[in-house]
Design an enzyme around this catalytic site. Structure first.
Site, mmCIF file in Angstrom:
data_model
loop_
_atom_site.group_PDB
_atom_site.id
_atom_site.type_symbol
_atom_site.label_atom_id
_atom_site.label_comp_id
_atom_site.label_asym_id
_atom_site.label_seq_id
_atom_site.Cartn_x
_atom_site.Cartn_y
_atom_site.Cartn_z
ATOM 1 N N CYS A 1 10.910 -10.616 2.040
ATOM 2 C CA CYS A 1 10.395 -9.832 0.911
ATOM 3 C C CYS A 1 10.674 -8.334 0.996
ATOM 4 O O CYS A 1 11.383 -7.774 0.154
ATOM 5 C CB CYS A 1 8.896 -10.075 0.756
ATOM 6 S SG CYS A 1 8.473 -11.756 0.248
ATOM 7 N N HIS B 1 6.073 -4.731 -2.292
ATOM 8 C CA HIS B 1 5.927 -4.772 -0.834
ATOM 9 C C HIS B 1 6.469 -3.501 -0.174
ATOM 10 O O HIS B 1 7.244 -3.570 0.786
ATOM 11 C CB HIS B 1 6.595 -6.022 -0.251
ATOM 12 C CG HIS B 1 5.982 -6.448 1.047
ATOM 13 N ND1 HIS B 1 5.989 -7.743 1.481
ATOM 14 C CD2 HIS B 1 5.332 -5.749 2.009
ATOM 15 C CE1 HIS B 1 5.387 -7.831 2.662
ATOM 16 N NE2 HIS B 1 4.980 -6.622 2.999
#
Length: 503
Positions: A51, A101
């Protein structure tokens, strides 16, 4: 006139399910309609199959070895230009709604505003440790409970998040339609589904009751038949602690497909608002994922691998000046930053010459060639950095101290046959190997990752001792400036907030 830009990013969507738009078995009417109006990039690869590294690379057009976002707990430095910086400098309004993120105190990276917090932590707590090869960190590592626990629920942690993201994104589109800010806009909407756990709402689960795709094309392989990294990933996912049945696999894949349909409904809502607010004709729509998911193929799950299911992602771009078509040449999520900059009139080569991606416009026009697509991985399940090149039909995976993996992806889409020791492919191997050696200094890469991990372990322990000031983004809501307040003229307010006016 420069277009508005709506970017819709999803999480962990396997690109092999989008050979030319969505696969026929998927119940995704909105994505199917978008595909018919878009350029579809059938062979798009993430810069890194995890991610945070993938997203930092997507935003900056730089590989993890440049961004230093090696894993899900590595800081994304504020001095790295992103497409949000480029567009903002060119006069765009830039907003983020949902997951990106970002790790570190900078939680904006060029966006003027964020409409939600993130779903994952922004600190260094998830830092891997190359000095302890093979160690599992159970409280944050993936495990196969996502597979054995697959099923139906009306709400989950992730559904709550994506429901909130869709609500705020829709509200933002309505706000933009009112035209108070005359600048062109770029809104990035980022959902966390279909990322595991594979739990879906009943209405979407029921769509796949008789789906023929619930069984993987390649059944689980014995660990001894897997390459060393795939074996490590099984250990990292605590494979030995779970007994995975055929029904577990079918339920997990069903939940995964159901959540693609869940996301499709969210995307359809946004596109509907775009149409009803009469902004669709002037808006570029980009749809992509950060990385894929192996969804049980050859017994593997999640991402963290350069194999097709993990590393290949969907990418579709609907642009006013682009005719719908299919591009089969391999491209990268690294290419989005220079492509978006070009749409905004920015020559990225003059302001960010270190970018690893390239503008996709020439490919769309049929006049360009993309060099081999690079990928990097230096996070959990690895013990030293791994790199990969995807050429027109071949994929080479290189990791120091381990055998090379060479696949003919065109002839062997499931990557069953390693051609690295095949004399008939020695010329291809040498050419790609030479390109790897020219692009990467793997020993220096390894040293940089180890130094980064060591620094972060020291800092994290210190910051969690005593008063703790988290970096997690806290959305600001100026309640005194919303709806009707006593410093406002009600007549002016009601007229200015109406769209369309005068009908």
């Amino acid at each position: 006139m420069r277009p508005n830009i709506l970017i819709v990013m999803v999480d962990q969507l396997n690109g092999t399910l989008f050979p030319d738009g969505p696969a026929p078995f998927l119940h995704v009417p909105n994505l199917r309609a978008l595909a018919q109006r878009s350029v579809r990039f059938a062979n798009t690869y993430t810069a890194s199959p995890l991610c945070a590294p993938a997203r930092a690379s997507f935003m900056s057009g730089q590989l993890p070895s440049r961004t230093r976002v090696y894993d899900n707990a590595a800081e994304f430095a504020s001095d790295i230009p992103t497409f949000a910086h480029h567009l903002r400098a060119a006069g765009y309004q830039t907003s983020l709604c949902g997951k990106m993120h970002f790790v570190g105190p900078d939680q904006l990276h060029g966006f003027e505003e964020r409409l939600t917090t993130d779903i994952y932590p922004a600190d260094f707590g998830w830092t891997p440790d190359y000095t302890r090869p093979g160690e599992r960190i159970d409280w944050w590592y993936h495990n196969l409970g996502s597979v054995t626990g697959a099923g139906v629920a009306e709400t989950t942690n992730q559904m709550e998040y994506d429901d909130d993201v869709a609500h705020h994104a829709g509200s933002k589109l309505y706000e933009l339609s009112r035209g108070h800010d005359k600048r062109p806009w770029c809104l990035t909407v980022s959902f966390t589904h279909p990322h595991d756990p594979y739990v879906a709402r009943r209405k979407f689960w029921d769509l796949y009751e008789d789906c023929p795709e619930l069984d993987p094309a390649i059944a689980a392989l014995p660990p001894g038949m897997l390459d060393p990294h795939s074996q490590r990933l099984l250990e990292a996912c605590d494979h030995g602690a779970f007994s995975i049945s055929a029904e577990d696999i079918r339920k997990a894949r069903r939940g995964y497909f159901a959540n693609i349909s869940y996301i499709d409904e969210k995307i359809g809502g946004l596109l509907d608002i775009l149409n009803r607010t009469r902004m669709a004709d002037d808006t570029v729509v980009v749809f992509l994922s950060d990385h894929g998911d192996m969804i049980g193929e050859r017994g593997m799950w999640f991402k963290m691998s350069f194999l097709e299911g993990s590393a290949r992602v969907p990418l579709m771009i609907m642009a006013p000046d682009w005719q719908p078509s299919l591009v089969s040449q391999p491209v990268s999520t690294l290419d989005l930053c220079p492509t978006l900059a070009a749409m905004a009139g920015v020559d990225i080569g003059s302001v960010a010459p270190w970018t690893d991606g390239q503008d996709l416009s020439p490919l769309v026009e049929g006049s360009g060639l993309r060099a081999a697509v690079p990928m990097e991985y230096a996070a959990e399940g690895s013990e030293t950095p791994m790199v990969c090149l995807r050429s027109d039909r071949f994929k080479l995976i290189v990791c120091a101290g381990e055998p090379d993996l060479l696949f003919d992806v065109a002839a062997d889409p499931h990557e069953r046959v390693n051609l690295a020791d095949d004399p008939a492919h020695s010329v291809v191997l040498k050419a790609l190997r030479d390109e790897v050696l020219e692009r990467w200094d793997l020993a220096a890469f390894d040293a940089a990752v180890r130094e980064s991990q060591a620094r972060r372990h020291v800092v994290y322990r210190a910051l969690r001792n005593g008063n703790y000031f988290p970096w997690d983004y806290q959305p600001l809501k100026k309640a005194s400036e919303r709806y009707m307040r006593n410093h406002m003229d009600l007549n002016i307010l009601e007229e200015s907030q109406r769209f369309p006016r005068g009908e």
